[in-house]
Design a protein around this motif. Sequence first.
Motif, PDB file in Angstrom:
ATOM      1  N   THR A  10       0.771  -1.133   0.088  1.00 50.66           N
ATOM      2  CA  THR A  10       0.061   0.026   0.010  1.00 50.66           C
ATOM      3  C   THR A  10       0.689   1.178  -0.135  1.00 50.66           C
ATOM      4  OG1 THR A  10      -1.809  -1.157   1.139  1.00 50.66           O
ATOM      5  CG2 THR A  10      -1.895   1.266   1.272  1.00 50.66           C
ATOM      6  N   LYS A  14       0.888   3.936  -2.889  1.00 51.89           N
ATOM      7  CA  LYS A  14       0.629   5.501  -2.373  1.00 51.89           C
ATOM      8  C   LYS A  14       1.691   6.473  -3.167  1.00 51.89           C
ATOM      9  CE  LYS A  14      -3.013   5.412   0.280  1.00 51.89           C
ATOM     10  NZ  LYS A  14      -4.202   5.986  -0.363  1.00 51.89           N
ATOM     11  N   ASN A  75     -11.105   1.375  -3.586  1.00 49.67           N
ATOM     12  CA  ASN A  75     -11.618   2.527  -2.754  1.00 49.67           C
ATOM     13  C   ASN A  75     -10.778   2.582  -1.391  1.00 49.67           C
ATOM     14  OD1 ASN A  75     -13.448   3.400  -4.307  1.00 49.67           O
ATOM     15  ND2 ASN A  75     -15.435   2.471  -3.412  1.00 49.67           N
ATOM     16  N   SER A  76     -10.066   1.495  -0.777  1.00 52.88           N
ATOM     17  CA  SER A  76      -9.223   1.348  -0.068  1.00 52.88           C
ATOM     18  C   SER A  76      -8.023   1.810  -0.209  1.00 52.88           C
ATOM     19  CB  SER A  76      -9.296  -0.089   0.751  1.00 52.88           C
ATOM     20  OG  SER A  76      -8.810  -1.023  -0.168  1.00 52.88           O
ATOM     21  N   PHE A  78      -7.258   4.146  -2.799  1.00 51.63           N
ATOM     22  CA  PHE A  78      -7.296   5.438  -3.362  1.00 51.63           C
ATOM     23  C   PHE A  78      -8.392   6.490  -2.692  1.00 51.63           C
ATOM     24  CE2 PHE A  78      -6.085   2.632  -6.899  1.00 51.63           C
ATOM     25  CZ  PHE A  78      -4.648   2.942  -7.135  1.00 51.63           C
ATOM     26  N   THR A  79      -7.694   7.592  -2.403  1.00 56.63           N
ATOM     27  CA  THR A  79      -8.671   8.726  -1.996  1.00 56.63           C
ATOM     28  C   THR A  79      -9.290   9.054  -3.109  1.00 56.63           C
ATOM     29  OG1 THR A  79      -7.170  10.349  -1.936  1.00 56.63           O
ATOM     30  CG2 THR A  79      -7.007   9.132   0.132  1.00 56.63           C
ATOM     31  N   GLU A  80     -10.035  10.015  -2.873  1.00 56.11           N
ATOM     32  CA  GLU A  80     -11.215  10.857  -3.958  1.00 56.11           C
ATOM     33  C   GLU A  80     -10.113  11.437  -4.845  1.00 56.11           C
ATOM     34  OE1 GLU A  80     -14.525  11.530  -6.130  1.00 56.11           O
ATOM     35  OE2 GLU A  80     -14.300  10.496  -4.040  1.00 56.11           O
ATOM     36  N   GLU A  81      -9.227  12.161  -4.274  1.00 57.51           N
ATOM     37  CA  GLU A  81      -7.927  12.929  -5.216  1.00 57.51           C
ATOM     38  C   GLU A  81      -7.068  11.946  -5.920  1.00 57.51           C
ATOM     39  OE1 GLU A  81      -8.587  13.311  -2.047  1.00 57.51           O
ATOM     40  OE2 GLU A  81      -9.992  15.191  -1.902  1.00 57.51           O
ATOM     41  N   GLU A  82      -6.857  10.751  -5.415  1.00 53.94           N
ATOM     42  CA  GLU A  82      -5.969   9.988  -5.853  1.00 53.94           C
ATOM     43  C   GLU A  82      -6.626   9.022  -7.358  1.00 53.94           C
ATOM     44  OE1 GLU A  82      -2.929   9.341  -2.278  1.00 53.94           O
ATOM     45  OE2 GLU A  82      -4.681   8.069  -2.630  1.00 53.94           O
ATOM     46  N   ARG A  83      -7.714   9.252  -7.374  1.00 51.38           N
ATOM     47  CA  ARG A  83      -8.440   8.169  -8.521  1.00 51.38           C
ATOM     48  C   ARG A  83      -7.938   8.315  -9.883  1.00 51.38           C
ATOM     49  NH1 ARG A  83     -14.820   7.470  -6.826  1.00 51.38           N
ATOM     50  NH2 ARG A  83     -14.520   6.647  -4.974  1.00 51.38           N
TER      51      ARG A  83
END
Length: 483
Positions: A10, A14, A75-76, A78-83
């Motif tokens: 993970t 990231k 979803n676990s 990536f955040t919303e900004e990292e999609r």
Amino acid sequence: MAAVIRARITEEVKSASFVAIQADETTDVSTQTQMVMVLRYIDGSHAVQERFFEFVPLSSSTADSIATAIMERLNSLFTEEERGKLIAQAYDGANVMRGEKAGVQQKVREHYKNAHYLHCYAHQLNLIMQQATSQVPAVRVFFSDLNGISSFFSRSPKRTTILDQVVARRLPRASATRWNFNSRVVNTVYENLDDLIECFEAISTDGSFDCTTVREASGYLRMLQDDDFKFFLHLFHQIMPHVDIMYQQLQKKDIDAVFIKRALQSFTSSVQAIRDQSSSPEQQQVAAGTTGKMRALGEQDKQRLSKEVCDTILGHANERFSFTSHLESATLLQGDLFEQYCHVFPDEALNTTAKAYPMLNKAKLKTELSLIYESPDFKGCSGALALYQVLQRNNLHETLSETVALLNILITTPMTTAEAERCFSTLKRIKTFLRNSMGQDRLNALAMLSMERELVRNMPDFNERVIDHFAALKERRAKFQYK
């Protein structure tokens, strides 16, 4: 321990600029449908990594069920900004996966706009050979007869004993989905044809075999001596080595769209050469054999069938290996075209690339590519990975940042789902008939430790992380952590 490895993966995800996923399904020994999820990215040391993430049990194989399972894992991560980091998703060609309206890939793209779909090219090669051998009736009959030989010996230890004594080699089993297995059958029969004829003659004249065995052996004996069978055996003995080479190349992890194009060009050129040879006088003599007997297929029929088989392979290869719009960006980085691009810049490919990947700065990318095309130092780079490593070694990743980003995208995009197939092999070794009640958490933990053992060896503080994780699991009466 598995939790520590997953946490490390993970962390790498990231820190990666772009990520791609591979997913495939199989049924384990307890008849539970398992979907494997593999993550592909470039790590901090600029190496391509394909990491096993999880086996996911599926209650059904519908698009909604598969897409929901994939989305929960994404979803676990990536955040919303990292999609926007998810730039590719690779599956097989089933309609439930590739459907443009209700398929899994479309459901994922509704939330991850940059996640372009790719159909595994190794799977497409198998489909090409299936089409080539099923569309021509005579070829379909040939492979049906050929595959029956190995089945004949596998059904009886007594038959196998005769095979070992006369031929001294076992016949491999064919597969409907792995054409490298069929290639082994073709090569084995071709190389041991005389010994197999002797083996079937021994079975036919041996009075200790039952009538059914003698009847089948006599039938296979006549088949192996038939000129039409020998013709198809010789034809596919020429074709199959090129299929094997292509198949082995598609199993590599560090391949990109440029590599696929070059491998396809070499494969089609080889098949085209076989097609051209089929009408030469030398090839006609080989196909005809040395006997002067009447044959079911005339020489013109054999030439026509040879061309038909080769044309089918070439037609499906060019159709199935045609790149979608987002992979046409590989043309921008094809080293052997740099000299041509010095005079005429590929604006159309650049526009397609900018549309497919909006995170790239089109104007800056064009400026950087123009400099690369003019420099002789980059013309020898074969593929995106080679060019990427050259830029990293010369510390040009900041100067040519948009080109590096494009290279990162192309390298991260998986061409095959070969790693997912390898995960299934590990699954079969771990969850066996005697361990078919194994829990899902234990299965994933053992699979993670098996497939990512290199990652464990490269973590110098792995034991300390495991101890810290165990000590922090819950409140305990005794203190396991000291500061």
